[in-house]
Enzyme design. Structure first.
Site, PDB file in Angstrom:
ATOM      1  N   HIS A  50       0.937  -1.307   0.116  1.00  0.00           N
ATOM      2  CA  HIS A  50       0.034   0.124  -0.014  1.00  0.00           C
ATOM      3  C   HIS A  50       0.815   1.281   0.105  1.00  0.00           C
ATOM      4  O   HIS A  50       0.390   2.409   0.316  1.00  0.00           O
ATOM      5  CB  HIS A  50      -1.102   0.188   1.233  1.00  0.00           C
ATOM      6  CG  HIS A  50      -2.042  -0.789   1.134  1.00  0.00           C
ATOM      7  ND1 HIS A  50      -3.320  -0.681   0.639  1.00  0.00           N
ATOM      8  CD2 HIS A  50      -2.079  -2.277   1.393  1.00  0.00           C
ATOM      9  CE1 HIS A  50      -4.156  -1.780   0.570  1.00  0.00           C
ATOM     10  NE2 HIS A  50      -3.561  -2.714   0.862  1.00  0.00           N
ATOM     11  N   ASP A  52       2.457   2.250  -2.739  1.00  0.00           N
ATOM     12  CA  ASP A  52       2.464   2.622  -4.116  1.00  0.00           C
ATOM     13  C   ASP A  52       1.728   3.986  -4.454  1.00  0.00           C
ATOM     14  O   ASP A  52       2.066   5.024  -4.869  1.00  0.00           O
ATOM     15  CB  ASP A  52       2.282   1.709  -5.361  1.00  0.00           C
ATOM     16  CG  ASP A  52       0.701   1.070  -5.100  1.00  0.00           C
ATOM     17  OD1 ASP A  52       0.248   1.086  -4.136  1.00  0.00           O
ATOM     18  OD2 ASP A  52       0.699   0.105  -6.120  1.00  0.00           O
ATOM     19  N   SER A  83     -11.117 -16.462 -23.128  1.00  0.00           N
ATOM     20  CA  SER A  83     -10.553 -17.109 -22.018  1.00  0.00           C
ATOM     21  C   SER A  83     -10.828 -18.423 -21.867  1.00  0.00           C
ATOM     22  O   SER A  83     -11.825 -18.911 -21.863  1.00  0.00           O
ATOM     23  CB  SER A  83     -10.702 -16.068 -20.486  1.00  0.00           C
ATOM     24  OG  SER A  83     -10.008 -17.011 -19.725  1.00  0.00           O
ATOM     25  N   GLY A 140      -7.650 -14.270  -7.231  1.00  0.00           N
ATOM     26  CA  GLY A 140      -8.375 -14.200  -6.031  1.00  0.00           C
ATOM     27  C   GLY A 140      -7.338 -14.406  -4.912  1.00  0.00           C
ATOM     28  O   GLY A 140      -7.550 -14.218  -3.774  1.00  0.00           O
ATOM     29  N   LEU A 143      -2.268 -12.250  -6.184  1.00  0.00           N
ATOM     30  CA  LEU A 143      -0.952 -12.310  -7.090  1.00  0.00           C
ATOM     31  C   LEU A 143      -0.954 -11.582  -8.589  1.00  0.00           C
ATOM     32  O   LEU A 143      -0.518 -11.680  -9.386  1.00  0.00           O
ATOM     33  CB  LEU A 143      -0.742 -13.903  -7.308  1.00  0.00           C
ATOM     34  CG  LEU A 143      -0.557 -14.536  -6.048  1.00  0.00           C
ATOM     35  CD1 LEU A 143      -0.433 -16.105  -6.310  1.00  0.00           C
ATOM     36  CD2 LEU A 143       0.646 -14.183  -5.056  1.00  0.00           C
ATOM     37  N   SER A 145      -3.443 -11.214 -10.987  1.00  0.00           N
ATOM     38  CA  SER A 145      -3.915 -11.883 -12.027  1.00  0.00           C
ATOM     39  C   SER A 145      -4.529 -10.830 -13.156  1.00  0.00           C
ATOM     40  O   SER A 145      -4.406 -10.993 -14.222  1.00  0.00           O
ATOM     41  CB  SER A 145      -5.075 -12.955 -11.849  1.00  0.00           C
ATOM     42  OG  SER A 145      -6.228 -12.450 -11.161  1.00  0.00           O
ATOM     43  N   SER A 146      -5.033  -9.780 -12.444  1.00  0.00           N
ATOM     44  CA  SER A 146      -5.684  -8.593 -13.313  1.00  0.00           C
ATOM     45  C   SER A 146      -4.660  -7.964 -14.233  1.00  0.00           C
ATOM     46  O   SER A 146      -4.511  -7.616 -15.227  1.00  0.00           O
ATOM     47  CB  SER A 146      -6.591  -7.741 -12.527  1.00  0.00           C
ATOM     48  OG  SER A 146      -5.841  -7.200 -11.581  1.00  0.00           O
ATOM     49  N   GLU A 178      -6.946   0.271 -15.537  1.00  0.00           N
ATOM     50  CA  GLU A 178      -7.606  -0.297 -14.246  1.00  0.00           C
ATOM     51  C   GLU A 178      -8.249   0.772 -13.627  1.00  0.00           C
ATOM     52  O   GLU A 178      -9.240   0.570 -13.087  1.00  0.00           O
ATOM     53  CB  GLU A 178      -6.657  -1.340 -13.550  1.00  0.00           C
ATOM     54  CG  GLU A 178      -7.112  -1.768 -12.400  1.00  0.00           C
ATOM     55  CD  GLU A 178      -6.545  -3.089 -11.811  1.00  0.00           C
ATOM     56  OE1 GLU A 178      -6.649  -3.396 -10.875  1.00  0.00           O
ATOM     57  OE2 GLU A 178      -5.595  -3.489 -12.531  1.00  0.00           O
ATOM     58  N   ASP A 190       1.528  -3.557  -9.240  1.00  0.00           N
ATOM     59  CA  ASP A 190       1.123  -4.825 -10.042  1.00  0.00           C
ATOM     60  C   ASP A 190       1.800  -4.657 -11.331  1.00  0.00           C
ATOM     61  O   ASP A 190       2.222  -5.580 -11.802  1.00  0.00           O
ATOM     62  CB  ASP A 190      -0.296  -5.037  -9.691  1.00  0.00           C
ATOM     63  CG  ASP A 190      -0.902  -5.207  -8.483  1.00  0.00           C
ATOM     64  OD1 ASP A 190       0.070  -5.411  -7.636  1.00  0.00           O
ATOM     65  OD2 ASP A 190      -1.758  -5.148  -8.219  1.00  0.00           O
TER      66      ASP A 190
END
Length: 406
Positions: A50, A52, A83, A140, A143, A145-146, A178, A190
């Site tokens: 947190h 960043d 996907s 979820g 890590l 993934s988005s 995002e 990320d």
């Protein structure tokens, strides 16, 4: 220890094998061969949570687990997405580029569509495309993934359209997608990790100086295997529903505290001035947020200095100290991550902490290679005593950021 990474059909392997598998998947959906295959990894944050969005410091690594993307351009203004992990494995999401506006695309497709929108919003007249995704980044688990989805699309478009953008610029575009298109107020951590990390290294990030040419953001050697160490990722398989709202609430709290203190961001509060600054804040909630951010920035710098000196084992206590700060001051931990951290340390880990945004997800544990299985087993047993779903454990190997597969 047997890795339990919750992977999909495409798992970590040789580039050639992965390229072939993703190409075959693309061909089965679109009926022709793709122009390019790219991948972008998930990430684990060694320290710096947190920080960043407070213009601070971070130290992530990229994982071998990645989102793979097979892509070809189209000339009709249409974006098609598929996907392999979608519940409807035969379904294609079809979108008109002219209809892409923030908030217009629901679900997972918003992340890749948002990158195409962000490229166009930045003045790049990019066309539509056929995109096929296959990922083994656990969803979820905290890590990223988005971010892997976003950075794979940005890199593939950069390649196909000859945009000449740097990995840092692609990370910033992905973050913009995002933030604005998807509506998640994430920082840059990320996307930078997914785009810019190098194999065998952690990425020291100074958010105020993310251009590598400026010399602050840099690769820090992290040879865990050479030191006889393992960095375990233990996915609690828990994600509490209030995570997104709590994230935004903490970000607003940090911005409010910085304004009260007359600072551009909490990064500008030196560690030596922390106690005096806390006395100027009106309530304990803001004080706790500030205390975490300032001490976490200090921990990132301490861990980086130890890695530069080759003192890998010495970072363990700082990881555990960081978890206590997230638990007690930032209040983003939960019962599952707390138990996993406490159990790992009791079982012999040199240090452990939650990684990611919080309220579930994964922890990391720095352990001697010989003790890795025992630590993972101890956490599994502790979860069983509580009647919780068993966690998944795997080894985090510092890996390369987004790259083209041949």
């Amino acid at each position: 220890m047997t890795d339990q990474d919750g992977t999909g059909p495409v798992s970590t392997g040789t580039d050639g094998a992965v390229h072939e598998a993703v190409t075959k998947g693309y061909e089965s959906v679109y009926g022709t061969a793709p122009q390019v295959v790219w991948q972008a990894p998930g990430r684990v944050n060694v320290i710096g949570e947190h920080t960043d969005y407070n213009d601070g410091f971070m130290l992530p690594i990229a994982l071998p687990h990645a989102t793979r993307l097979a892509a070809s351009l189209r000339g009709d203004g249409v974006l098609r997405l598929h996907s392999a992990q979608s519940p409807d494995s035969s379904g294609i999401t079809e979108l008109a580029l002219s209809d892409l506006v923030p908030g217009s695309v629901p679900g997972w497709a918003a992340y890749p569509a948002g990158v195409v929108w962000a490229l166009r919003d930045a003045g790049h007249d990019v066309p539509g495309a056929d995109l096929y995704f296959d990922s083994d980044v656990p969803v979820g688990a905290g890590l990223s993934s988005s971010a892997a989805l976003e950075c794979a699309v940005a890199a593939a478009y950069n390649d196909l359209c000859g945009l000449g953008l740097t990995p840092t610029q692609l990370a910033l575009l992905s973050q913009h997608a995002e933030n604005v298109f998807v509506g998640v107020p994430c920082g840059i951590l990320d996307q930078l990790a997914s785009s810019c990390c190098e194999e065998g290294a952690a990425l020291f990030v100074d958010v105020r100086s993310i251009d590598p040419a400026e010399g602050r953001t840099r690769q820090v050697p992290l040879d865990l295997a050479g030191a006889g160490l393992v960095l375990l990722v233990i996915d609690t398989q828990v994600k509490h529903a209030h995570a997104d709202g709590a994230y935004a609430e903490r970000r607003r709290g940090c911005e409010k505290a910085a304004a009260i203190l007359g600072l551009p961001a909490l990064r500008d509060l030196p560690y030596a001035g922390l106690d005096a600054a806390l006395e100027r804040l009106p309530d304990d909630g803001l004080r706790a947020l500030v205390r975490h951010i300032v001490t976490e920035d200090a921990r990132v710098e301490q861990v980086t200095a130890l890695l530069d000196a080759g003192e890998l084992r010495a970072i363990g206590p700082l990881l555990t100290e960081g978890h206590a700060s997230m638990r007690d001051d930032y209040r983003i931990s939960c019962a599952e991550t707390d138990l996993a951290v406490d159990t790992a340390v009791a079982a012999g880990a040199l240090g452990a902490r939650m990684t990611g945004g919080g309220f579930g997800g994964s922890i990391i544990a720095l352990v001697e290679k010989a003790g890795a299985e025992a630590v993972a087993a101890a956490v599994t047993s502790a979860f069983a005593v509580q009647g919780w779903t068993g966690p998944r454990a795997f080894t985090a190997v510092p890996s390369a950021g987004a790259r083209r597969l041949e």
